[in-house]
Structure formats: C-alpha cells, structure tokens
Design a protein around this motif. Structure first.
Motif, PDB file in Angstrom:
ATOM      1  N   LEU A 893      49.469  57.203  43.917  1.00 34.50           N
ATOM      2  CA  LEU A 893      49.066  58.566  43.579  1.00 34.50           C
ATOM      3  C   LEU A 893      48.927  59.461  44.799  1.00 34.50           C
ATOM      4  O   LEU A 893      48.460  60.595  44.677  1.00 34.50           O
ATOM      5  N   THR A 894      49.341  58.973  45.967  1.00 35.74           N
ATOM      6  CA  THR A 894      49.288  59.829  47.150  1.00 35.74           C
ATOM      7  C   THR A 894      50.214  61.026  46.948  1.00 35.74           C
ATOM      8  O   THR A 894      51.404  60.851  46.666  1.00 35.74           O
ATOM      9  N   PRO A 895      49.689  62.255  47.036  1.00 36.04           N
ATOM     10  CA  PRO A 895      50.528  63.430  46.747  1.00 36.04           C
ATOM     11  C   PRO A 895      51.829  63.471  47.543  1.00 36.04           C
ATOM     12  O   PRO A 895      52.893  63.750  46.994  1.00 36.04           O
ATOM     13  N   SER A 896      51.735  63.206  48.862  1.00 36.45           N
ATOM     14  CA  SER A 896      52.950  63.303  49.679  1.00 36.45           C
ATOM     15  C   SER A 896      53.955  62.219  49.347  1.00 36.45           C
ATOM     16  O   SER A 896      55.134  62.337  49.699  1.00 36.45           O
ATOM     17  N   HIS A 897      53.487  61.131  48.685  1.00 33.71           N
ATOM     18  CA  HIS A 897      54.413  60.077  48.276  1.00 33.71           C
ATOM     19  C   HIS A 897      55.269  60.526  47.102  1.00 33.71           C
ATOM     20  O   HIS A 897      56.419  60.092  46.959  1.00 33.71           O
ATOM     21  N   ASN A 898      54.718  61.389  46.247  1.00 36.67           N
ATOM     22  CA  ASN A 898      55.423  61.817  45.044  1.00 36.67           C
ATOM     23  C   ASN A 898      56.057  63.195  45.184  1.00 36.67           C
ATOM     24  O   ASN A 898      56.995  63.526  44.457  1.00 36.67           O
ATOM     25  N   ILE A 899      55.554  64.007  46.104  1.00 38.19           N
ATOM     26  CA  ILE A 899      56.035  65.379  46.245  1.00 38.19           C
ATOM     27  C   ILE A 899      56.636  65.532  47.634  1.00 38.19           C
ATOM     28  O   ILE A 899      55.990  65.254  48.640  1.00 38.19           O
ATOM     29  N   ARG A 900      57.870  65.938  47.684  1.00 40.26           N
ATOM     30  CA  ARG A 900      58.526  66.054  48.977  1.00 40.26           C
ATOM     31  C   ARG A 900      58.064  67.293  49.716  1.00 40.26           C
ATOM     32  O   ARG A 900      57.493  68.213  49.138  1.00 40.26           O
ATOM     33  N   LYS A 901      58.299  67.286  50.992  1.00 39.65           N
ATOM     34  CA  LYS A 901      57.906  68.408  51.826  1.00 39.65           C
ATOM     35  C   LYS A 901      58.625  69.670  51.367  1.00 39.65           C
ATOM     36  O   LYS A 901      59.842  69.680  51.196  1.00 39.65           O
ATOM     37  N   GLY A 902      57.864  70.707  51.133  1.00 43.19           N
ATOM     38  CA  GLY A 902      58.448  71.952  50.646  1.00 43.19           C
ATOM     39  C   GLY A 902      58.364  72.097  49.146  1.00 43.19           C
ATOM     40  O   GLY A 902      58.697  73.141  48.594  1.00 43.19           O
ATOM     41  N   GLY A 903      57.901  71.019  48.427  1.00 45.94           N
ATOM     42  CA  GLY A 903      57.726  71.120  46.992  1.00 45.94           C
ATOM     43  C   GLY A 903      58.800  70.380  46.222  1.00 45.94           C
ATOM     44  O   GLY A 903      59.908  70.131  46.718  1.00 45.94           O
ATOM     45  N   GLY A 904      58.470  70.009  44.986  1.00 40.75           N
ATOM     46  CA  GLY A 904      59.390  69.276  44.134  1.00 40.75           C
ATOM     47  C   GLY A 904      59.160  67.788  44.217  1.00 40.75           C
ATOM     48  O   GLY A 904      58.784  67.269  45.282  1.00 40.75           O
ATOM     49  N   PHE A 905      59.357  67.069  43.110  1.00 36.03           N
ATOM     50  CA  PHE A 905      59.188  65.621  43.101  1.00 36.03           C
ATOM     51  C   PHE A 905      60.295  64.975  43.915  1.00 36.03           C
ATOM     52  O   PHE A 905      61.434  65.424  43.921  1.00 36.03           O
TER      53      PHE A 905
END
Length: 915
Positions: A893-905
């Motif tokens: 559930l780490t946000p940066s693990h699921n959401i790429r830099k700049g936004g979007g899954f």
C-alpha cells in the motif's frame, strides 16, 4: 355619565388599590377625550366602564400572582439555605453547595449531584422518552420524519380539530396538545401564570429568513395572519391605539427572534437599569402568536419557519425543561435568589470576622461575571443566545464546515473511551476485572424488538435519533441553521459516531438500571456495596430505598430493570412514610384541636392570675380543612413525591451515564465561554479557539478533577481541600495505576486504528513519541498534550495552531503556500494547495473513504503538481515515526509503489497480485 370618584370607587370594589384605581380611571378619561375628538361616542360610557373593570380585575390578579410568587420564593430560598448548611456540615464550602445546586459538585456529600443541570436532563429524558413512545405506538414516527405534508396535517389538526379527516393526524395532534398542556401546568405550579392554550400549535422561526426579509416586510406579511383578539387581547380602544400596540408588539417579537433579546429598547431610548430576570413573569409576558386559522399558520411556517411541527415541539420541550429546572430549584426569580444567597453569605462572613468575604462575592460580580454567574448563564440559555445573529450564524456555519472536514476519524478516536466506562464502573463498586468485562460487552445494545425500544425510551435513551436532536459531543451545535443542522446530523451518522455513541450510552444506562434492580433485590440498603452506596447517596436516592424496590420491572429478556415511570404506579399507602405529618392521618387535626384547648385553658388561668403580659394574644385555633379538601391535599402531595422520585431516578441514570460517555454540559460551556455570547467579538473568538476542545475540558472536569479513577468510598468526606491534596493521588493507588495504563493502551489502539484506515503500519511502539501521542489520543492530555508534546491532535490537526482553534490553524497553513508562489515554486504550492483543500473539504475525510479517495485521485493530483511529493512524504514518515505502509503478501500500500512519479498508476491499477 358617572363622575371620576364614582369610577374610582367602582375600580376599588373590583379589587384595585385606591392609587391604582385612580391611575386606571385617569387613563380611561384621557382616552375618552381622544374618542370624543374622533367622534366615537356610541357606547362610550359602557365601553369605559367595562374596560375599567377589566383592568381592575387584571391588576387584582397580578397582585395575587405576586403574592403567590413571593410565597414560592420563600419556600425555595429556605430549602436552598438548608441544603447549603447541610453541605457545610459535611465539610463542603458555600461555593461547593451552590455549584452542586446548579451544575453538580465533585465533592462527596449528600445530594451533591442533585443539580438544575441534572433535573433538566431528567425532564428531557422523561418527556422525550414518553413522547417518542406515544408517537411510535400511534404509528406516526416515519410519517413525521419523512412526509412533510403529514406534519402540516398534524399542525392543522392542532389549530382546527377535525379539519383534515385524517385519524393519524388527529391522534398526533392530540399527543402534542397534551404535552403542551403538561408543560404549561408544570410551569404554572413552579410560579408562572400561563393561560390555557386551546387550538394552538407551537411555531418555529428561522431567524435568518426573517432577518433577510427585514423588519417591515416581516411585519407586513404576518400582521393580517394574526388572531389579534387572542394574541393581544389588551390592545383595545380606538383603532389608532390598537395599531400602535400591535406594531410595538410585532417589533418586540421581531427583536426577540432576530437578536434573542426580549423587549429590547427601541433605538435612541436610554437603557433600563439591570434587574435579575424573573423567569416566571417572562413566561407570563411571553406573547404567543395565535394565527387566524390553520392556513395562515402553515403559510407562515413554509415562509419563515424551520423544520416541522416536531422541530417546534422539541424546541418547546427543551425550553420548558430548562426554565422549569431553574424554577423548581430556586423559585420564580432564580437569579435574584442566587445573588441574594451570595450576598447573605458574604455579610455573615463579615459579621463573623471571617477572612476574605469578597471571595464569595466574586462568585457573582456585577451583572454577569463570576463562576456561579457563568453557570447560571449556561443553564438559563443566555450563554447560547446570539447578540448578533448574523455574525453568530456565519461563525457557526464556518465551524460546522470545519467539523465536517476534521471529524471524519472521530469514530476511531472513540475506541479509547472504553476505559472511561470501565473506570466509571469501578468507581461505583464493580471490581477491576468485571468492570473491563462489562465495559467491553457494552459495545452495542440491541435495538431489536418493540419492547426493548420502549424500555430504552423509558430509561431516557433511544430518543435522539427518533426526535432528531443534533449530536453534541464536540459542542458544535451553537446557532446552526436548519440546513447546517441536517448536514451535521448526516455527517455524524455516516461517520459512525452517532450510532456508536448512542449505543454505548444506551448500553451503560441499561447496565445502571439493571444493576440498581439487582442491588434492590438484596434487601436493606445496609447490604449495598460501600462504593455504590456513596454514589446513590450523592444522587439523593438512599432514603427512598424501599420505594425503589417497588419500581423494578422484568423485561422480555428476563432481566430486571428500575423504570423511572414506575414511580407513578406507587400507591398513597406506599408513600405514607414520606407524607408530611398533617397529611398522614386526618386525626392529626383532632390532636391539634385537643392541644389547642389545653393551651387555651392554661392561658385563661394565667390571665386570671395576672401572669400574662398585657397585649399577649390567646393561642390561635388550628384551621382544619374539610375531609374532601384534606384528601385532595394528600393526593396532590403524593403525586409530587412520585414525580420527584421519577425525576431523581432518571437524573441518576443521566448523570452517571455522563461520566461513562463524555459529552459537554453546562459546566463545560461555562468554563470555556465564560460570560460571553455568540455574535460578539469575544464570544466568537473563544468559540473558535475552543472548537474540538470541549471533550478534553469535559474529561478534565469530570474525570481528572473529580479523581474518578478512585473508588467512591475512598474519596474524602466533603471533597479534596485543594489540588495539592495528596489524597487525590494516594487514596486509591491501584485505581490510579489501572486508569493511567488503560488510558495510554487504548489511546495507542485508537491511533493504530487511524493508521490502519490510512493503509499505514501502526507507529513504532519503541519510540517515546508514539506513547505521547497515545496519551493525547486517550483524551488524557487533550489539547495541552498537543501543544506541549508537539504531536498531532486526536483529530489530525497540528499542535502549532492548537490554541487558535482548527479554523485559524487551517488558515495559517495557507501562508507557506503564498510564500511558495512568491518564490516561483508553483509545483509544491499546487501540491500543498490540493492537500489543504482535501483536508478541509466536508464529508471527504470520513475514515473509510479518505484512504480510497487518496489512492484513486488525490495522490495523483499531488504527484502531477509536484512530482516526487509522495516519496518525500514517505521518507519523512519513516524518519519521524519509523512508520511505513502495509505490505501484506503481494499487496503493497505504499503510495509511491502504486503511483508513478508525476501521477497515474504504475501498471494502470494498484498491485493486488497474490492478496
């Protein structure tokens, strides 16, 4: 035409004094001249004679009412003096005794919890529970809640009986009218003089709508809809005189509704001298708006009303309970009696040469200042009456929006309150392990079954959801509009807090009633647990133990409960020992007669022997009532005893439940808001600063300052001498240790629940900061812990702005954003702006929706505006609290693990493989 002296004589014969009669006749003669000038001569003599007689009769009635109020005041003042002396004899102070009568005292002496505040809650519980049960038996609850037209039909039936042909509306109208009559009779018994209101429905007023329309437009709208003969019967005479009287009356009503100040002087008139407010007289003078017909009343309700007939009835119930509670304790003019007691005590101290009599006078300084004055303002409702309605409404709306933005996780904070119930049980004699067992079992009380719901309402619970009261745990219901109130109700229901708290309140009240029933089955009071005996004595129930035994009732689940309403089933034979001597046996008067004859014979003998001083009167013969009158007196006194017992039992349930499920009360508001009112600069500043802090204040007042971690019997007689009294901490050391550890442990559980709802791992238990935050979550340090320890508060706000209140604190977070914009850091400013907007958006931050919305939308927006912001937030979380996000199986559930830099899954959807 009769001369002036003949008219004066007629007025005197009608009951007026010579001076008043002369004033009446002179007024009539001046009006006669006006009528002659206008050519209104027909029936002049007859009209003036009738009006003279009517005014004389009104003045005679007013004189009788004044004497009646004086007699009631003497009785209530003497009772208050007696209570104060008994409290002093038990080691309490004068201030403790007056505080006990108003809001309840923490000190240990008989009757220390029999307060005006408790009586008000008791009356609301008895009236509200009974009303709710009657409405449910009539089958109209859903109709009143969901069908606006049915509410109007019930209102129409109250004004024009039989006009709708709807049997359910007729039944509802009968219920409401009967309760209005009950309110009127009780207030009249306490000293008011309110006439019977036939074919009348209470009217609600939306002050914002009325103020927006303006005074002249409102008066034009309502003037031709009023039945003036019923509303203002004394505005007779020439047409112009009537018009002036009606305009003055409507001006006062408009001022009362829009400012909360009755009979406010017109602009430009000199202010009147301050006088203590006579509540009974204000009720008599309080004009009732009688509409010409039901259509006029309903049209006004639609245009300028608020809610429906239920809303109007609840307002009347609450105001009647508040005024009656004060009048029952202190008489028709409570303020004058309280101030008189304070002045009398200070004078006695000065005469006795005691130190610092001014300390007593400082309890009520000037018009409205001092600790006791603050209590009175909170109880009388003056503290909640806006000085400037528009300012108060706007400020209240801002606080309401802030509440709906910040309290989305308050339900999770409530987990920490379980230990308070356990401590309350232990305080009253339940052993430590059993108190925890019962406290954990009290999570929910089943609402299933008509009998269970009816029983709950008889105990004063399950009425809030039915009757629509605003949830008040965080004291956010001051000056709210109808629409904001509905939003707040919906928000707290969606968050789960309303259901959780009502269920816990109901469960604890059921436990109190069931435990009292089990103790009563033990027999004599001497066999009661010593801690429980102290609690019952403080609530004034010890001396009526045998009556309580007759109030036990078995429910459908086989358990036994003490039901307050069962007091009304007690017979006169049951109450025999509690009746005054002259009402126990009619032969009392025969014995008095015999004693009088003996005294008279002795007096005559002494007079013959010249042993009686000149002017000494013979003993007076006793005045015995007729047997039927005596029986009426006996029945009336028995009913008073029944009623007092029912109110005391309900008050005990309400007061003790308030120690287990904490909510702000009059004492809390007095401590926070002092003598300020909404709509004033000082009042609004305090209300903004204290927002969300009423729970910690209540915690410190009811739990910490009263040492509720101690068993009741370990508290010293008369209470602690000061905060430095060692017995506060050493009287029950095991209890203090248990309370402290439980508070911290459950504070950690509550904080962990919030972290889990956000997808985070619980905070590192090896770090000191974690346990400091746990203390704050428990309510133990409240806002003081937030500020001193530098943690976030129990609702997620930052400590730096804690003393300013959440609204100003949130506003201060905009300043760094403006600095970022000035430096050209547009990405960071945008990300912070998104976060600020989300944190302050109503309904967005519910504990079960915020996490999902973060992953679906808000994290992406922050990344799009400031790439890498999620990674930086994760590093900061790890550095400060050694805390990360859950990684279970294939789920990370780490946000940066699921959401790429700049936004979007990263892969279009969150990685849930293997979960």
């Amino acid at each position: 035409m009769a001369g002036r002296e003949d008219c004066i004589l007629a007025a005197v014969r009608a009951g007026a004094t010579a001076e008043d009669a002369a004033s009446i006749v002179d007024d009539m003669l001046r009006e006669a001249q006006t009528m002659k000038a206008q050519g209104q001569l027909a029936g002049l003599e007859k009209a003036l004679a009738e009006r003279t007689m009517n005014k004389a009769e009104a003045m005679r009635r007013a004189a009788l009412q004044e004497r009646r109020q004086a007699a009631i005041t003497i009785v209530k003042r003497d009772a208050a003096r007696q209570f104060i002396q008994q409290a002093k004899d038990s080691g309490a102070s004068f201030a403790d005794a007056v505080e006990a009568m108003l809001v309840g005292s923490a000190k240990r002496f008989a009757g220390s919890r029999e307060s005006v505040s408790r009586l008000r809650s008791s009356l609301r519980g008895l009236w509200g529970g009974s009303l709710a049960n009657e409405l449910e038996r009539a089958g109209v609850v859903d109709l009143l809640q969901k069908d606006h037209s049915f509410g109007e039909s019930a209102m129409r039936e109250m004004i024009e009986p039989g006009s709708t042909g709807d049997d359910l509306a007729r039944a509802t109208a009968d219920i409401f009218s009967r309760y209005l009559e009950d309110f009127r009779q009780r207030l009249n018994e306490a000293g008011a003089d309110i006439g019977k209101l036939d074919n009348y429905a209470p009217q609600s007023h939306d002050s914002l709508k009325i103020r927006k329309a303006g005074q002249l437009e409102w008066i034009r709208f309502i003037e031709d809809k009023i039945d003036w003969q019923r509303t203002l019967p004394d505005a007779d005479g020439p047409f112009l005189h009537q018009q002036d009287a009606r305009r003055d009356f409507l001006y006062e009503v408009w001022q009362d509704i829009t400012t909360g100040i009755r009979n406010k002087e017109r602009p430009g008139t000199p202010p009147s001298a301050f006088r203590p407010r006579n509540i009974a007289n204000s009720l008599h003078k309080e004009r009732v708006l009688h509409f010409r017909n039901a259509d006029a009343a309903i049209e006004y309700q639609r245009t300028f009303g608020q809610g429906n007939i239920v809303h109007a009835m609840l307002n009347r119930l609450d105001s009647s309970a508040a005024k009656l509670a004060l009048m029952e304790k202190f008489g028709p003019n409570p303020e004058a009696v309280i101030r008189g007691l304070i002045d009398e005590e200070a004078l006695n101290m000065r005469k006795a040469g005691m130190a610092d009599p001014e300390k007593v006078r400082n309890l009520w300084k000037g018009e409205r200042s001092g600790r006791i004055a603050n209590y009175y303002m909170a109880l009388s409702g003056e503290m909640g009456t806006p000085e400037n309605l528009t300012g108060a409404r706007v400020s209240a709306a801002i606080r309401g929006l802030s509440s709906m933005a910040k309290l989305g996780g308050a339900f999770l904070s409530s987990f920490a309150d379980t230990f308070i119930k356990a401590a309350a049980l232990r305080h009253s004699g339940v052993n430590m392990l059993e108190s925890w067992q019962q406290g954990l079992e009290m999570r929910f009380e089943s609402l299933q079954g008509t009998e269970k719901r009816e029983l709950g309402r008889q105990l004063g619970v399950y009425t809030q959801g039915l009757l629509g009261d605003l949830y008040s745990r965080f004291d956010v219901n001051d000056a709210l509009s109808g629409r904001m109130t509905r939003w707040m109700n919906s928000f707290f229901k969606l968050s789960g807090l309303t259901g959780w708290t009502e269920a816990h309140r109901a469960a604890y009240t059921f436990n109190l009633s069931n435990r009292l029933a089990r103790q009563l089955e033990e027999g004599d009071f001497s066999r009661v647990n010593k801690d429980y005996a102290v609690v019952l004595e403080r609530n004034g129930l010890k001396d009526r133990w045998n009556l309580l035994q007759k109030m036990v009732q078995q429910s459908e689940d086989g358990e036994h409960y003490v039901i307050p309403e069962n007091a009304y089933r007690l017979s006169e034979a049951d109450l025999e020992a509690f009746l005054p001597e002259h009402l126990r046996d009619y032969d009392f008067y025969a014995r008095q007669e015999k004693e009088w004859r003996t005294q008279r014979r002795r007096f005559r003998g002494k007079r013959l022997r010249n042993e009686v001083p000149p002017g000494t009167r013979s003993p007076q013969r006793p005045n015995a009532p007729a047997p039927d009158e005596w029986q009426t007196m006996r029945s009336r006194e028995a009913e008073r005893i029944r009623r007092k017992l029912a109110e005391d039992v309900m008050g005990y349930f309400s007061d003790e439940t308030g120690y287990a499920v904490l909510e702000p009360d009059a004492k809390t508001r007095a401590a926070m808001y002092r003598n300020t009112r909404p709509g004033t600069v000082a009042g609004e500043m305090l209300r903004f600063a204290w927002q969300f802090k009423s729970y910690p204040v209540t915690y410190w007042q009811r739990i910490v300052s009263e040492s509720r971690w101690q068993s009741a019997s370990s508290l010293p007689e008369g209470g602690f001498s000061s905060w430095h009294d060692a017995r506060r901490f050493t009287g029950d050391v095991p209890g203090m240790i248990h309370f402290t550890l439980a508070a911290v442990a459950l504070g950690y559980v509550s904080g962990a629940a919030k972290d889990i709802a956000k997808g985070r791992e619980p905070r590192d238990a090896t770090k000191l900061e974690t346990w400091m935050a746990a203390i704050t979550q428990s309510g133990g340090l409240g806002i003081l812990g937030d500020f001193l320890l530098g943690t976030t508060d129990r609702f997620g706000g930052q400590a730096a702005g804690s003393l300013l209140g959440p609204v100003l604190s949130s506003g201060s977070r905009l300043l760094p954003i403006t600095g970022q914009l000035a430096r050209g850091e547009f990405g960071d400013a945008g990300a912070d702006a998104v976060r600020w907007t989300v944190d302050n958006a109503p309904f967005v931050n519910l504990w079960y929706t915020r996490g999902a919305l973060d992953y679906l939308l808000f994290f992406h927006l922050r990344e799009a505006l400031s790439p890498g912001t999620l990674k930086r937030a994760e590093r900061k979380l790890k550095e400060e609290f050694n805390q990360g996000y859950f990684k279970i199986g294939g789920l990370d559930l780490t946000p940066s693990h699921n959401i790429r830099k700049g936004g979007g899954f990263r892969s279009g959807m969150p990685d849930v493989h293997g979960f």
